[in-house]
Design a protein around this motif. Sequence first.
Motif, PDB file in Angstrom:
ATOM      1  N   PRO A   1     -14.534   4.287  29.404  1.00 28.52           N
ATOM      2  CA  PRO A   1     -15.793   3.525  29.350  1.00 28.52           C
ATOM      3  C   PRO A   1     -16.369   3.529  27.938  1.00 28.52           C
ATOM      4  O   PRO A   1     -15.996   4.345  27.102  1.00 28.52           O
ATOM      5  N   ALA A   2     -17.322   2.739  27.708  1.00 32.62           N
ATOM      6  CA  ALA A   2     -17.959   2.656  26.382  1.00 32.62           C
ATOM      7  C   ALA A   2     -18.913   3.845  26.259  1.00 32.62           C
ATOM      8  O   ALA A   2     -19.647   4.161  27.186  1.00 32.62           O
ATOM      9  N   PRO A   3     -18.911   4.512  25.122  1.00 31.55           N
ATOM     10  CA  PRO A   3     -19.756   5.683  24.957  1.00 31.55           C
ATOM     11  C   PRO A   3     -21.241   5.360  25.125  1.00 31.55           C
ATOM     12  O   PRO A   3     -22.001   6.208  25.602  1.00 31.55           O
ATOM     13  N   GLN A   4     -21.716   4.166  24.744  1.00 30.61           N
ATOM     14  CA  GLN A   4     -23.121   3.820  24.886  1.00 30.61           C
ATOM     15  C   GLN A   4     -23.520   3.718  26.340  1.00 30.61           C
ATOM     16  O   GLN A   4     -24.634   4.103  26.717  1.00 30.61           O
ATOM     17  N   LYS A   5     -22.644   3.225  27.194  1.00 34.15           N
ATOM     18  CA  LYS A   5     -22.932   3.074  28.618  1.00 34.15           C
ATOM     19  C   LYS A   5     -23.010   4.463  29.266  1.00 34.15           C
ATOM     20  O   LYS A   5     -23.871   4.708  30.110  1.00 34.15           O
ATOM     21  N   VAL A   6     -22.114   5.367  28.912  1.00 34.76           N
ATOM     22  CA  VAL A   6     -22.116   6.736  29.453  1.00 34.76           C
ATOM     23  C   VAL A   6     -23.403   7.432  29.027  1.00 34.76           C
ATOM     24  O   VAL A   6     -24.063   8.095  29.825  1.00 34.76           O
ATOM     25  N   GLU A   7     -23.796   7.223  27.772  1.00 36.31           N
ATOM     26  CA  GLU A   7     -25.014   7.846  27.238  1.00 36.31           C
ATOM     27  C   GLU A   7     -26.226   7.297  27.975  1.00 36.31           C
ATOM     28  O   GLU A   7     -27.118   8.070  28.347  1.00 36.31           O
ATOM     29  N   ALA A   8     -26.265   5.992  28.228  1.00 34.88           N
ATOM     30  CA  ALA A   8     -27.397   5.377  28.919  1.00 34.88           C
ATOM     31  C   ALA A   8     -27.470   5.893  30.349  1.00 34.88           C
ATOM     32  O   ALA A   8     -28.563   6.182  30.876  1.00 34.88           O
ATOM     33  N   ALA A   9     -26.328   6.040  31.019  1.00 34.34           N
ATOM     34  CA  ALA A   9     -26.307   6.528  32.404  1.00 34.34           C
ATOM     35  C   ALA A   9     -26.788   7.976  32.467  1.00 34.34           C
ATOM     36  O   ALA A   9     -27.554   8.382  33.360  1.00 34.34           O
ATOM     37  N   LEU A  10     -26.404   8.782  31.527  1.00 36.73           N
ATOM     38  CA  LEU A  10     -26.818  10.193  31.512  1.00 36.73           C
ATOM     39  C   LEU A  10     -28.321  10.296  31.228  1.00 36.73           C
ATOM     40  O   LEU A  10     -28.997  11.131  31.808  1.00 36.73           O
ATOM     41  N   ASN A  11     -28.847   9.495  30.333  1.00 37.38           N
ATOM     42  CA  ASN A  11     -30.274   9.508  30.023  1.00 37.38           C
ATOM     43  C   ASN A  11     -31.077   9.087  31.222  1.00 37.38           C
ATOM     44  O   ASN A  11     -32.188   9.591  31.452  1.00 37.38           O
ATOM     45  N   GLN A  12     -30.534   8.181  32.010  1.00 37.80           N
ATOM     46  CA  GLN A  12     -31.201   7.694  33.219  1.00 37.80           C
ATOM     47  C   GLN A  12     -31.244   8.821  34.273  1.00 37.80           C
ATOM     48  O   GLN A  12     -32.235   8.969  34.968  1.00 37.80           O
ATOM     49  N   ILE A  13     -30.227   9.625  34.357  1.00 37.98           N
ATOM     50  CA  ILE A  13     -30.168  10.732  35.314  1.00 37.98           C
ATOM     51  C   ILE A  13     -31.136  11.831  34.888  1.00 37.98           C
ATOM     52  O   ILE A  13     -31.810  12.433  35.730  1.00 37.98           O
ATOM     53  N   LYS A  14     -31.273  12.103  33.611  1.00 37.38           N
ATOM     54  CA  LYS A  14     -32.163  13.173  33.126  1.00 37.38           C
ATOM     55  C   LYS A  14     -33.608  12.834  33.431  1.00 37.38           C
ATOM     56  O   LYS A  14     -34.402  13.741  33.675  1.00 37.38           O
ATOM     57  N   ALA A  15     -33.925  11.584  33.362  1.00 40.22           N
ATOM     58  CA  ALA A  15     -35.317  11.200  33.512  1.00 40.22           C
ATOM     59  C   ALA A  15     -35.788  11.231  34.889  1.00 40.22           C
ATOM     60  O   ALA A  15     -35.877  11.673  35.831  1.00 40.22           O
TER      61      ALA A  15
END
Length: 182
Positions: free
Chosen positions: A168-182
Amino acid sequence: MAQAQTNHATTEAPGGAHEDIGFPPFETETYAGQLLWLAITFVVLYTLLSRLVLPRLGGIIENRRAMIANDLDNAAAMKSRAEEAGAAYERALAEAKGRAQALAQETRAKLSAESDAKRKALEADLNQRLADAEATISAKKSEAMSHVDAIARDTASAIIERLTGKAPAPQKVEAALNQIKA
């Protein structure tokens, strides 16, 4: 038969005449001479006893009495010295016991102070080590927590790649993880 022999002694006065002789001190004719010799013997014996024997006996008795009195005085003096020595011994013993107790108390206090100082030093050392260990644990925990995001990104990327077959694209993984943290 045999004849019986008799052995009887007979006393006869010399010269063959049998006179009745009595006990000489009881003869009345000799009373005056006997009384004279009795008086002379009594005076001589009395003089010897009173002049020679009795003074010597009196001196011996006085010497003995003086020795006994001296011995009793010495015994009384020795007894008083013994009692004084016993009292001095008891005082010395009491003083020694007191000094021993004071020394034991002083030693006990000194050892207690040393023990308290060592205990405080050990507690301070242990507290310092505990603080250092907690700081190290805290540093390791924060370091590990700082790596959690990278590990989560890598793990999520590896899972998605395994499931889908492409990375997957690293930006998409980063966005998904940030969404889970919040």
